[in-house]
Design a protein around this motif. Structure first.
Motif, short mmCIF file in Angstrom:
data_model
loop_
_atom_site.label_atom_id
_atom_site.label_comp_id
_atom_site.label_asym_id
_atom_site.label_seq_id
_atom_site.Cartn_x
_atom_site.Cartn_y
_atom_site.Cartn_z
N TYR A 15 -8.23 41.58 23.36
CA TYR A 15 -8.18 40.31 22.63
C TYR A 15 -9.48 40.06 21.87
O TYR A 15 -9.45 39.71 20.69
CB TYR A 15 -7.89 39.15 23.59
N THR A 16 -10.62 40.22 22.52
CA THR A 16 -11.90 39.96 21.85
C THR A 16 -12.15 40.99 20.74
O THR A 16 -12.71 40.63 19.70
CB THR A 16 -13.08 39.96 22.84
N TYR A 18 -9.79 42.49 18.97
CA TYR A 18 -8.84 42.17 17.90
C TYR A 18 -9.29 40.94 17.10
O TYR A 18 -9.20 40.92 15.88
CB TYR A 18 -7.45 41.93 18.49
N ARG A 19 -9.79 39.93 17.81
CA ARG A 19 -10.17 38.68 17.15
C ARG A 19 -11.56 38.74 16.50
O ARG A 19 -11.76 38.24 15.41
CB ARG A 19 -10.16 37.52 18.15
#
Length: 145
Positions: A15-16, A18-19
């Motif tokens: 998630y980190t 990707y973001r």
């Protein structure tokens, strides 16, 4: 517990990445320590897995020394070392093949269709680790050692 730790932290790192295109060191260190502790307690980690981590690190150090203009993020290297620790030696060979194919497809899509220069690779490596886990679970393993 070893597998649960890997999946929870991998989701967070994916998630980190990707973001924010970032793989935080504190999360990687916490994940590594917890995996080593629970891996030894549950007999899921072998000395060969730890040696494999250092071989992966050495390979990328040599690669970066040979070609200083290579586009490779440090987060990818850190996460690949963790995957080596998690999977072990034989499944890691299959992981390299699967992740190579998926990363090539992802990079082609992001660079040619979306017209972006950088791409988050931790989610792709995590997907590759899941695929290798499933293939190993069903005893489908094309490489014989």
């Amino acid at each position: 517990m070893f597998t649960i730790i890997f999946y929870i932290f991998s989701l967070l790192l994916s998630y980190t990445d990707y973001r924010k295109f970032l793989v935080p060191n504190d999360i990687v260190i916490a994940m590594s320590v917890m995996m080593i502790v629970f891996g030894f307690l549950n007999s899921n980690i072998y000395m060969s897995s730890i040696i494999l981590c250092f071989i992966v690190l050495l390979f990328f150090i040599v690669l970066l020394l040979i070609n200083r203009h290579i586009i490779l993020g440090g987060g990818d290297i850190k996460y690949m070392m963790i995957v080596a620790l998690y999977l072990g030696v034989e499944p890691f060979a299959l992981f390299l093949v699967v992740t190579g194919l998926l990363q090539t497809i992802t990079l082609l899509f992001i660079q040619k269709i979306k017209k972006r220069k950088i791409a988050p690779m931790v989610p792709v490596m995590f997907l590759s680790a899941i695929i290798v886990d499933v293939l190993t679970l069903f005893k489908f393993y094309p490489f014989k050692f």
